[in-house]
Scaffold this active site. Structure first.
Site, PDB file in Angstrom:
ATOM      1  N   ASP A  14      -2.762 -18.206   1.061  1.00  0.00           N
ATOM      2  CA  ASP A  14      -3.905 -18.859   0.412  1.00  0.00           C
ATOM      3  C   ASP A  14      -4.460 -19.974   1.309  1.00  0.00           C
ATOM      4  OD1 ASP A  14      -1.399 -19.922  -0.067  1.00  0.00           O
ATOM      5  OD2 ASP A  14      -1.827 -20.599  -2.101  1.00  0.00           O
ATOM      6  N   LYS A  73       3.677 -15.480   2.058  1.00  0.00           N
ATOM      7  CA  LYS A  73       3.609 -16.163   0.755  1.00  0.00           C
ATOM      8  C   LYS A  73       5.054 -16.428   0.339  1.00  0.00           C
ATOM      9  CE  LYS A  73       1.254 -17.526  -2.917  1.00  0.00           C
ATOM     10  NZ  LYS A  73       0.500 -18.776  -2.882  1.00  0.00           N
ATOM     11  N   TYR A 114       0.826  -1.213   0.000  1.00  0.00           N
ATOM     12  CA  TYR A 114       0.000   0.000   0.000  1.00  0.00           C
ATOM     13  C   TYR A 114       0.860   1.262   0.000  1.00  0.00           C
ATOM     14  CZ  TYR A 114      -3.937  -3.083   1.162  1.00  0.00           C
ATOM     15  OH  TYR A 114      -4.889  -4.076   1.150  1.00  0.00           O
ATOM     16  N   ASP A 151     -10.875  -9.179   7.071  1.00  0.00           N
ATOM     17  CA  ASP A 151     -12.247  -8.971   6.589  1.00  0.00           C
ATOM     18  C   ASP A 151     -12.960 -10.315   6.408  1.00  0.00           C
ATOM     19  OD1 ASP A 151     -12.248  -6.255   6.649  1.00  0.00           O
ATOM     20  OD2 ASP A 151     -12.580  -5.962   4.505  1.00  0.00           O
ATOM     21  N   ASP A 206      -5.234  -7.200   5.730  1.00  0.00           N
ATOM     22  CA  ASP A 206      -6.435  -6.465   5.327  1.00  0.00           C
ATOM     23  C   ASP A 206      -7.497  -7.452   4.837  1.00  0.00           C
ATOM     24  OD1 ASP A 206      -8.140  -4.450   4.600  1.00  0.00           O
ATOM     25  OD2 ASP A 206      -6.983  -3.785   2.855  1.00  0.00           O
TER      26      ASP A 206
END
Ligand code: NAD
Length: 359
Positions: A223, A190, A142, A251, A247
């Site tokens: 994942d 990851k 970001y 959620d 993030d």
């Protein structure tokens, strides 16, 4: 004196903030504290008033406060503004950066009386879920540079970058929190594809070996973590992860609890200064109707008491009052579900019900 900058923002922000302030007033009286609340503009309303989503006066107000209680920002009216003027990108991200709020704490708790509202099968959640995410908040994709759309509009780039210190300081927070809980940290990355994740895993592992070997550490690819959260969420306690993964995963985890209106968050820096806000947005679809769930905002105020003001007893008084209210089958519409015998209340009635249970 505990000084609070109150930034209600847009949409349902002012409606749910009013309930959080009512609750804090009751706590102040009951426990003999003085909280000073000063309001400032942020987001779309700030843009309308000043031409900027985060005006200088608002930054000053926050600098002169011990904590920021934040509502939510954004809505369709401001969606087509240039990126730096948009409420979320132009206010929330710079505010986090300005105050170096690198640690984002997102508790995901399922209240037993609300397990029916979860999107998962009862047997997966009925014994309760109590996860806390430690999401790195000021680094990663970001913020990394370059970040741009090419002049011909046909290609674009974002940059995911992390430094050792950025990884270490959030990992320390997660390990410290784990020591006060079930001593389990799952670090999500990851590392089979991303260089930043290889570094992440190395730093977290080294820190664990050197200083936190009493904690059970596991690593999981993002994942897989996304799958495991819906397959068997009770396996998690503290989840440590970088900005974008946190993030998205938090959620996803929010839906385990049944409503975005239930979940608070805290973003804190080294000195204990923090910004406290619901994880949901400004909910323009229900704004102005008096039906929004104020619990996330009220629980954000409880987190503020705990992390910035070190008032743990007072924070617990609020959290217990929320749990008692839910056990009494009192619900806003978003968490009413299909079950019979619930009393559906408005935003301000929910605030009053919680206040009446602050013992
Ligand atoms: P949203 O979280 O605002 O709403 C998603 C759904 O959840 C809606 O149906 C909404 O009614 C419901 N919901 C959210 N909070 C609720 C509450 N307290 N009580 C009852 N129901 C609630 O997400 P969105 O629709 O994707 O975004 C709307 C706006 O909010 C956008 O402009 C977005 O940019 C902004 N946003 C702001 C923040 C923030 O300020 N931190 C975070 C996310 C989105």
């Amino acid at each position: 004196m505990n000084k609070v900058a109150v930034l209600s923002g847009d949409g349902i922000g002012p409606e749910v903030m009013a309930e959080a302030l009512k609750v804090l007033d009751v706590i102040a009286k009951k426990y003999n504290h003085t909280f000073e609340f000063k309001e400032g503009y942020v987001g779309g309303i700030a843009y309308d008033k000043t031409g900027l989503p985060l005006p200088e006066e608002t930054i000053q107000l926050c600098e002169n406060s011990n904590a920021v209680l934040f509502g939510s920002v954004g809505g369709p009216k401001w969606e087509n503004l240039p990126p730096e003027k948009q409420p979320e990108r132009g206010a929330l991200l710079p505010l986090r950066k300005h105050f170096n709020l690198f640690a984002n704490l997102r508790p995901v708790k399922i209240f037993p009386s609300l397990s029916h509202a979860s999107s998962l099968k009862q047997e997966l959640v009925k014994d309760g879920i109590d996860i806390i995410f430690f999401r790195e908040l000021t680094g990663g994709i970001y913020f990394g540079q370059p970040k741009k759309i090419a002049e011909d509009g046909k290609s674009a780039v974002d940059t995911m970058a992390y430094k050792e210190e950025e990884i270490k300081r959030i990992a320390v927070k997660a390990f410290e929190a784990a020591r006060l809980r079930n001593k389990k940290v799952c670090s999500v990355d990851k590392a089979n594809v991303l260089m930043t994740s290889i570094l992440w895993r190395k730093i977290v592992t080294e820190l664990h070996e050197k200083e936190y070997s009493d904690i059970e550490l596991s690593h999981m690819f993002v994942d897989n973590a996304a799958m495991q959260l819906v397959r068997w969420p009770a396996q998690f306690d503290v989840i440590l992860t970088e900005n974008m993964f946190g993030d998205i995963l938090s959620d996803e985890a929010a839906m385990l609890s049944g409503s975005l209106g239930m979940l608070p968050s805290a973003s804190i820096n080294e000195s204990g200064f923090g910004l406290y806000e619901p994880i949901g947005g400004s909910a323009p679809d229900i704004a102005g109707q008096g039906i929004a769930n104020p619990i996330a905002q009220i629980l954000s105020a409880a987190l503020m008491l705990r992390y910035s003001f070190k008032l743990d007893t007072e924070a617990k008084a609020i959290e217990h009052a929320v749990a008692d209210t839910l056990s009494a089958n009192i619900r806003t519409r978003d968490i009413a579900g299909e079950s019979k015998g619930v009393k559906i209340v408005s935003t301000s009635e929910m605030g009053n019900e919680i206040i009446s249970r602050i013992k």
